[in-house]
Design an enzyme around this catalytic site. Structure first.
Site, mmCIF file in Angstrom:
data_model
loop_
_atom_site.group_PDB
_atom_site.id
_atom_site.type_symbol
_atom_site.label_atom_id
_atom_site.label_comp_id
_atom_site.label_asym_id
_atom_site.label_seq_id
_atom_site.Cartn_x
_atom_site.Cartn_y
_atom_site.Cartn_z
ATOM 1 N N HIS A 231 0.811 -1.218 0.000
ATOM 2 C CA HIS A 231 0.000 0.000 0.000
ATOM 3 C C HIS A 231 0.840 1.262 0.000
ATOM 4 O O HIS A 231 0.396 2.288 -0.538
ATOM 5 C CB HIS A 231 -0.975 -0.055 1.171
ATOM 6 C CG HIS A 231 -2.012 -1.120 1.020
ATOM 7 N ND1 HIS A 231 -2.547 -1.825 2.070
ATOM 8 C CD2 HIS A 231 -2.598 -1.635 -0.117
ATOM 9 C CE1 HIS A 231 -3.425 -2.700 1.608
ATOM 10 N NE2 HIS A 231 -3.466 -2.609 0.287
ATOM 11 N N HIS B 189 -7.736 -8.366 -7.644
ATOM 12 C CA HIS B 189 -8.027 -9.226 -6.490
ATOM 13 C C HIS B 189 -8.302 -8.300 -5.300
ATOM 14 O O HIS B 189 -7.483 -8.132 -4.407
ATOM 15 C CB HIS B 189 -6.856 -10.157 -6.189
ATOM 16 C CG HIS B 189 -6.552 -11.136 -7.284
ATOM 17 N ND1 HIS B 189 -5.923 -10.774 -8.469
ATOM 18 C CD2 HIS B 189 -6.795 -12.466 -7.387
ATOM 19 C CE1 HIS B 189 -5.781 -11.848 -9.237
ATOM 20 N NE2 HIS B 189 -6.297 -12.880 -8.602
ATOM 21 N N SER C 283 -6.864 -2.339 -0.504
ATOM 22 C CA SER C 283 -6.415 -1.580 -1.674
ATOM 23 C C SER C 283 -7.547 -0.839 -2.382
ATOM 24 O O SER C 283 -7.360 0.324 -2.766
ATOM 25 C CB SER C 283 -5.662 -2.495 -2.650
ATOM 26 O OG SER C 283 -6.449 -3.600 -3.041
ATOM 27 N N GLU D 191 -13.524 -9.055 -7.452
ATOM 28 C CA GLU D 191 -13.399 -10.015 -6.350
ATOM 29 C C GLU D 191 -14.237 -11.243 -6.675
ATOM 30 O O GLU D 191 -15.433 -11.136 -6.969
ATOM 31 C CB GLU D 191 -13.849 -9.390 -5.031
ATOM 32 C CG GLU D 191 -13.852 -10.337 -3.865
ATOM 33 C CD GLU D 191 -12.525 -11.078 -3.671
ATOM 34 O OE1 GLU D 191 -12.564 -12.318 -3.504
ATOM 35 O OE2 GLU D 191 -11.472 -10.417 -3.706
ATOM 36 N N GLY E 16 -10.350 -11.965 -11.554
ATOM 37 C CA GLY E 16 -9.574 -10.792 -11.915
ATOM 38 C C GLY E 16 -8.720 -10.983 -13.148
ATOM 39 O O GLY E 16 -8.502 -10.026 -13.909
ATOM 40 N N ASP F 28 -2.815 -8.627 -7.310
ATOM 41 C CA ASP F 28 -2.436 -9.010 -5.947
ATOM 42 C C ASP F 28 -3.121 -10.321 -5.587
ATOM 43 O O ASP F 28 -4.023 -10.364 -4.743
ATOM 44 C CB ASP F 28 -2.861 -7.868 -4.993
ATOM 45 C CG ASP F 28 -2.644 -8.228 -3.536
ATOM 46 O OD1 ASP F 28 -1.747 -9.033 -3.237
ATOM 47 O OD2 ASP F 28 -3.399 -7.705 -2.694
#
Length: 285
Positions: free
Chosen positions: A18, A41, A99, A117, A143, A168
């Protein structure tokens, strides 16, 4: 897929991811033109640190919990801490923004986010979080497939020339995950070559990542570098010794923003033998 990020929210890997993510967005905001972000993700967007999952592992205690309140952090770390504090208006560290929430907080009115997601419960929570934010589109879908379906990005009748794709994944089966990441990068770069790309990866033993780095360096990008944080030596028997971010087509001077941040994170979060590095795989002509 059984992975639940709630067990790991706010740990050292989230801190690195982050800090880098917000530094990329800060660079994109230097120009007035709108940008688009695809988060492949995304998770549920916000995690309560008092929840059973978080307390069971207590990983946030050695991540954001140790970093919160550190004096005089470098600018990139300061911006990250301010973003986390914005989601904790009572002053205490009660929640950790994932995120998609950090991205949405950083975006301007003209910018857009597509957050993907796959897990139904997490996707439903994400939809509730952004129910009243027209800048954010939540997709309950895979994703990797979204890279093909949503790029190049279009929203409100406009095509976006600038932006970021954040990949991610959970790496539950690493032998299968890295080929998927590379395939998504190859296709995505064909569809949206002007974007920046950020890929989070775990570090258990760095030498096992050599082939991934070689293939990433061979991708058709103008530049690429790694930003890594190991909180303990990478030969430690513990499961996750550190993590890294692979940056493809990074914004101009992103490396300069991260150079002082990485050793600061190492010193704040690391044990004996901790290390950090910023390593170029490919430099622009």
């Amino acid at each position: 897929m059984n992975y639940r990020h709630a067990f790991h929210a706010g740990n050292h890997a989230d801190v690195l991811k982050h800090v880098v993510l917000l530094a990329v967005l800060d660079a994109l905001k230097r120009k007035p033109a709108p940008f688009f972000v695809l988060d492949t993700h995304a998770g549920r967007g916000r995690y309560l640190l008092s929840a059973e999952e978080s307390r069971r592992t207590a990983e946030a205690d050695d991540g954001i919990g140790r970093l919160y309140g550190q004096p005089d952090p470098p600018a990139a770390v300061r911006d990250y801490l301010q973003a986390v504090a914005a989601d904790n208006p009572v002053g205490a560290l009660l929640a950790y923004p994932g995120s998609p929430l950090l991205i949405a907080q950083a975006m301007r009115e003209q910018d857009r986010l597509a957050a993907c997601e796959l897990q139904a419960e997490e996707a439903a929570a994400l939809k509730r979080l952004f129910d009243h934010d027209p800048r954010v589109a939540v997709h309950a879908r895979d994703g990797y497939a979204a890279v093909r379906a949503l790029l190049p990005p279009r929203a409100d009748g406009n095509t976006f020339a600038r932006g970021l794709v954040l990949i991610d994944p959970p790496y539950e089966a690493q032998d299968a995950e890295y080929p998927q990441v590379l395939a998504a990068l190859r296709e995505g770069l064909q569809r949206w070559p002007t974007a920046s790309w950020a890929v989070w990866y775990p570090i258990k033993q760095r030498r096992s990542l050599a082939s991934f780095f070689r293939e990433a360096a061979a991708l058709p990008v103008r530049s690429a570098f790694l930003a890594e944080l190991l909180v303990r030596p990478d030969d430690s028997p513990l499961r996750l010794n550190g993590s890294g971010m692979l940056l493809l087509n990074p914004p101009w001077q992103l490396d300069q923003a991260l150079t002082p941040a990485l050793p600061f994170l190492r010193d704040a979060l690391g044990e004996a033998g901790a290390e950090s590095r910023l390593h170029w795989l490919k430099t622009g002509d």
